[in-house]
Every structure is written in C-alpha cells, then in structure tokens.
Enzyme design. Structure first.
Site, PDB file in Angstrom:
ATOM      1  N   ASN A  19     -19.028 -21.733 -46.859  1.00  0.00           N
ATOM      2  CA  ASN A  19     -17.753 -21.034 -46.600  1.00  0.00           C
ATOM      3  C   ASN A  19     -16.898 -20.975 -47.859  1.00  0.00           C
ATOM      4  OD1 ASN A  19     -17.217 -20.094 -43.727  1.00  0.00           O
ATOM      5  ND2 ASN A  19     -18.117 -22.116 -43.363  1.00  0.00           N
ATOM      6  N   HIS A 114     -13.695 -23.545 -37.428  1.00  0.00           N
ATOM      7  CA  HIS A 114     -14.458 -24.376 -36.487  1.00  0.00           C
ATOM      8  C   HIS A 114     -15.596 -23.532 -35.926  1.00  0.00           C
ATOM      9  CE1 HIS A 114     -15.155 -27.699 -33.798  1.00  0.00           C
ATOM     10  NE2 HIS A 114     -15.342 -26.817 -32.835  1.00  0.00           N
TER      11      HIS A 114
HETATM   12  C1  GAR Z   1     -19.271 -24.861 -40.905  1.00  0.00           C
HETATM   13  O1  GAR Z   1     -20.065 -24.413 -39.841  1.00  0.00           O
HETATM   14  C2  GAR Z   1     -17.882 -25.229 -40.396  1.00  0.00           C
HETATM   15  O2  GAR Z   1     -17.419 -24.418 -39.360  1.00  0.00           O
HETATM   16  C3  GAR Z   1     -18.146 -26.611 -39.882  1.00  0.00           C
HETATM   17  O3  GAR Z   1     -18.970 -27.204 -40.849  1.00  0.00           O
HETATM   18  C4  GAR Z   1     -19.797 -26.189 -41.455  1.00  0.00           C
HETATM   19  C5  GAR Z   1     -19.659 -26.280 -42.953  1.00  0.00           C
HETATM   20  O4  GAR Z   1     -20.554 -25.425 -43.583  1.00  0.00           O
HETATM   21  N1  GAR Z   1     -16.909 -27.327 -39.705  1.00  0.00           N
HETATM   22  C6  GAR Z   1     -16.703 -28.181 -38.719  1.00  0.00           C
HETATM   23  O5  GAR Z   1     -17.559 -28.468 -37.900  1.00  0.00           O
HETATM   24  C7  GAR Z   1     -15.312 -28.796 -38.672  1.00  0.00           C
HETATM   25  N2  GAR Z   1     -15.016 -29.269 -37.347  1.00  0.00           N
HETATM   26  P1  GAR Z   1     -20.408 -25.064 -45.125  1.00  0.00           P
HETATM   27  O6  GAR Z   1     -20.259 -26.386 -45.883  1.00  0.00           O
HETATM   28  O7  GAR Z   1     -21.681 -24.391 -45.470  1.00  0.00           O
HETATM   29  O8  GAR Z   1     -19.209 -24.177 -45.285  1.00  0.00           O
END
Ligand code: GAR
Length: 213
Positions: A19, A114
């Site tokens: 992200n 989220h």
């Molecule tokens: C993402 O899916 C985000 O929505 C989730 O962690 C992942 C991070 O991915 N966040 C949560 O679960 C927070 N409650 P990334 O490091 O590849 O962006």
C-alpha cells in the site's frame, strides 16, 4: 489541488508495504498531491523500508516494546512526525496500536486501511490474514476494503471510503487477500487525494465527500 499547503505525508507500516508503494506511485504519477516526508515502521525488517530507501523517503524504526508505556512510545512518534513537519498520517498495514497522544495530535488527519468491510471483522487481533480467515470461516458472501479516520479504538473511526469484494466459495484466505489488496491499492491513494483536495467533511461519524471545485 487547491493552492493550500501540500499534504506532508508520513506512512506507518509493519510489513511488505505494497500500500505504501501504491501511495508513492500515485504521487509520482501526479494522482496524489502529497509530499512523502517519512516512513515509520515498528520493525527493522519491514519490507516497506526498502521501498522508502529506493524512493529517497526517510525511514525510521520505532519499536513500541522499547518504551515503558504507550505514552512514551507516542512521544517518540510525535518527535519524528514533528521533525518532518508531518501534516497527515496514513497507516498502511501498521500492526500496533497508535497511542492516544498521537491520535489526539492528528485527529482528523490520520487514516487507516482495513482489509474488510467495517464494522465487521475489525478490532483487536483482526489484522492481515486473520481478517480473511475470519471472513471465510463466518461464511459472509462479501468482504472488501475500508479507509477510515483513526480514533482511540481499533478500526473504529469514521468511514471515508469502502468498496466491496465478493467472497468466492472456493476462496482461501490468501486468494481473498489478493483480491482485497488490489482494491486497497486503488482506494487508498484516492481517499488520500480527497483529503489533499480538502473535500472531506465530518458530521459525527458521518463523512461527506464534497464535489470537486
Ligand atoms: C493490508 O491488507 C492492510 O489492509 C492490512 O495489512 C495489509 C498490509 O499490506 N492492515 C490491517 O490488517 C490493519 N488492521 P501491505 O504491507 O502490503 O500494504
């Protein structure tokens, strides 16, 4: 973008940082009017740090376990945020609770993404693959992604953007995570740009998105 001061954005991440990458890409492509002024991770091995380095974004590790209490952890975060004159914070896969003093300092200027349709499948322990496992185990037909403002409770603040993702009967947590992540990558930069354009208005829990001027 208006003639207002550009958003000075710090991202918090704990993991791979896809992200975070999409946010940097959107800035590079002129789709997000923000200056990426910092990355903060709670772990030295967070993959997001390499992305920051490649992009020339200053990155720091602040380990909450190194502090006596959440207030001290918060003070360390606030020192970094203020050093970089951060005006807005985006949590992008940050797996630790944000201390109350930081929430207070950035109220209305801190969002989280989220990987589910809040208020379902949020709260303590609901992060990463745990969320997708719970969604599948419960048997809901729709999941999705939510961008929300951050308040003192986990996954609780006013909702800015949401987009549903259908759950396939054959989904595994991993296959569902992949489709939800693709939606996250699209809506997170979009949500941030709404703040950058000053198009977000709050009325209690309700968020109204103003038309472009
Ligand atoms: C993402 O899916 C985000 O929505 C989730 O962690 C992942 C991070 O991915 N966040 C949560 O679960 C927070 N409650 P990334 O490091 O590849 O962006």
């Amino acid at each position: 973008m208006s003639d207002a001061t550009p958003m000075r954005l710090t991202v918090f991440a704990s993991g791979g940082g896809t992200n975070f990458q999409r946010i940097l890409d959107a800035i590079d492509r002129g789709r997000l009017d923000a200056e990426p002024v910092g990355l903060i991770t709670n772990r030295a091995d967070a993959g997001a740090r390499e992305r920051a380095e490649r992009h020339g974004v200053p990155a720091d590790v602040v380990d909450p376990d190194a502090f006596a209490d959440p207030t001290d952890f918060g003070r360390a975060l606030l020192d970094l945020l203020r050093d970089r004159e951060t005006s807005f914070v985006a949590l992008a896969g940050f797996m630790r609770k944000i201390p109350a003093n930081v929430v207070d300092a950035y109220r209305g200027a801190m969002v989280n993404i989220h990987p589910a349709l809040l208020p379902a499948f949020g709260g303590k322990g609901m992060y990463g693959m745990n969320v997708h496992r719970a969604v599948i185990d419960y048997g809901v037909h729709w999941s999705g992604a939510t961008v929300h403002l951050v308040d003192e409770a986990y996954d609780h603040g006013p909702i800015v953007l949401q987009e549903p993702v259908p759950v396939d009967p054959d989904d595994t947590p991993e296959s569902l995570a992949e489709r939800v992540l693709a939606v996250e990558h699209r809506i997170y930069p979009k949500a941030l740009q709404l703040f950058a354009e000053n198009r977000i208005r709050r009325d209690g829990r309700r968020v109204r998105i103003l038309s472009p001027s």
